[in-house]
Design an enzyme around this catalytic site. Sequence first.
Site, PDB file in Angstrom:
ATOM      1  N   GLN A 172       0.841  -1.186   0.000  1.00 23.66           N
ATOM      2  CA  GLN A 172       0.000   0.000   0.000  1.00 23.66           C
ATOM      3  C   GLN A 172       0.888   1.252   0.000  1.00 23.66           C
ATOM      4  O   GLN A 172       1.798   1.365   0.823  1.00 23.66           O
ATOM      5  CB  GLN A 172      -0.910   0.002   1.226  1.00 23.66           C
TER       6      GLN A 172
ATOM      7  N   TYR B  28      -6.843 -12.526  -3.468  1.00 21.92           N
ATOM      8  CA  TYR B  28      -5.868 -11.462  -3.730  1.00 21.92           C
ATOM      9  C   TYR B  28      -5.338 -10.878  -2.409  1.00 21.92           C
ATOM     10  O   TYR B  28      -5.338  -9.670  -2.205  1.00 21.92           O
ATOM     11  CB  TYR B  28      -6.473 -10.320  -4.559  1.00 21.92           C
TER      12      TYR B  28
ATOM     13  N   ASN C  33      -2.061  -7.694   4.229  1.00 20.47           N
ATOM     14  CA  ASN C  33      -2.335  -6.363   4.757  1.00 20.47           C
ATOM     15  C   ASN C  33      -3.666  -6.299   5.502  1.00 20.47           C
ATOM     16  O   ASN C  33      -3.750  -5.761   6.610  1.00 20.47           O
ATOM     17  CB  ASN C  33      -2.320  -5.352   3.608  1.00 20.47           C
TER      18      ASN C  33
ATOM     19  N   GLU D  28      -3.385 -16.244  -2.799  1.00 15.07           N
ATOM     20  CA  GLU D  28      -2.514 -15.280  -3.482  1.00 15.07           C
ATOM     21  C   GLU D  28      -1.661 -16.071  -4.465  1.00 15.07           C
ATOM     22  O   GLU D  28      -1.235 -17.185  -4.154  1.00 15.07           O
ATOM     23  CB  GLU D  28      -1.638 -14.546  -2.467  1.00 15.07           C
TER      24      GLU D  28
ATOM     25  N   ASP E  23      -9.719  -7.669  -3.039  1.00 16.45           N
ATOM     26  CA  ASP E  23      -8.985  -6.424  -3.279  1.00 16.45           C
ATOM     27  C   ASP E  23      -8.287  -6.584  -4.633  1.00 16.45           C
ATOM     28  O   ASP E  23      -7.076  -6.757  -4.707  1.00 16.45           O
ATOM     29  CB  ASP E  23      -7.982  -6.193  -2.152  1.00 16.45           C
TER      30      ASP E  23
ATOM     31  N   CYS F 129      -9.464  -0.165  -6.207  1.00 17.38           N
ATOM     32  CA  CYS F 129      -8.602   0.961  -6.569  1.00 17.38           C
ATOM     33  C   CYS F 129      -9.070   1.617  -7.870  1.00 17.38           C
ATOM     34  O   CYS F 129      -8.378   2.492  -8.395  1.00 17.38           O
ATOM     35  CB  CYS F 129      -7.151   0.502  -6.705  1.00 17.38           C
TER      36      CYS F 129
ATOM     37  N   GLU G 182      -9.536   5.292  -3.864  1.00 19.90           N
ATOM     38  CA  GLU G 182      -9.801   3.924  -3.412  1.00 19.90           C
ATOM     39  C   GLU G 182     -11.186   3.887  -2.766  1.00 19.90           C
ATOM     40  O   GLU G 182     -11.573   4.825  -2.063  1.00 19.90           O
ATOM     41  CB  GLU G 182      -8.743   3.506  -2.397  1.00 19.90           C
TER      42      GLU G 182
END
Length: 362
Positions: free
Chosen positions: A186, A214, A219, A235, A295, A320, A354
């Site tokens: 990020q 994802y 995070n 992931e 995400d 995003c 975002e």
Amino acid sequence: MALSDIQPERYDELLAEKVAGVRDSFAAFELPNIETFASPKTHYRLRAEFRVWHDEDDLYYVMFEPGDNRNPIRVDECAMVAPRIHEVMFDLLDVIRANSSLRFKLFQVDFLSTLSGELLVSLLYHRPIDDSWAEEVQGLRQQFNIDIVGRSRKKKLIVERDFVIENLNINGRTYEFKQVENSFTQPNGEVCKDMIRWALDVTKDAGGDLVEFYCGSGNFTLPLAQNFRRVVATEISKTSVRAAEYNIEANGITNLDVLRMPSEDLTLVLQGKKETRKVHGLELETCEFSTVLVDPPRSGLDDETVAQITEYENIVYISCNPDTLHDNLMSITNTHKIERFAVFDQFPYTHHLECGVYLTRK
């Protein structure tokens, strides 16, 4: 974004305009109140890349106007980068400028910093680098208390380490995150903390288990584990999965498993349509997944993934790209209702914004 776009005195006005634009764009949906999370007005960016320009004996950073790669603009100060980057970047270049070996065919410098003050610098070259370069650069590492990576064609040299350790305080608990060079992290640390706190708040009463697609290096995954009995995340990046595994152990999270596999494969596993050794011993059949978190990249979710996530009672969608979010919501809201909607100003003074959406089954 041009440096001239950074206008702290207009920040509140510009953010209000972006929020109004989102409200207008999503007018077709019955949005609740839009929760707005602002960025620091200056020195907010933890990741930054700068081209390096050679002009006879001079050497300096340059940026380009959007869409124009022919006319470099010299950078002698930069209000967007984090304080630790700004503290080092120009003095670092002064030292490199005076060293013919280190400056030879250097074309880019990348910075990765943390709110807690660590800094990793990547030096990119249009020439081969070797162990003699690594020895030469040791002085920079010691002088500026930084970690350094060198990159040239098909080669990466690590001077000590290629990652930083971030420490984020979330609701009174500090989480440790390993962030690896050239992997996604990020960019705006303060806004990142707001995003995590928001995700924790919207899922506080969800119960059951969480599946995340994802997940990157965890995070959202690590803090959210406290709201669920169990978390399973996917992931595809090997580097991110390894960082996530480090982060899980470093933070003592015991109810979280990260799998290196595409999200669609995990969905097939959960539906009993696919078998894989990667889930051996996890006893996924005992999970009761109430909530899914996604995400995705700027391209948003494809139709198949949209169909996958609508199988869950609750959806947390971090986006995003408001345009692809809008497209995805056209389908998702056939089965789910928007309960919470937030905007996070990760990229001040740009049109980017975002968004976070929390949906529950109708």
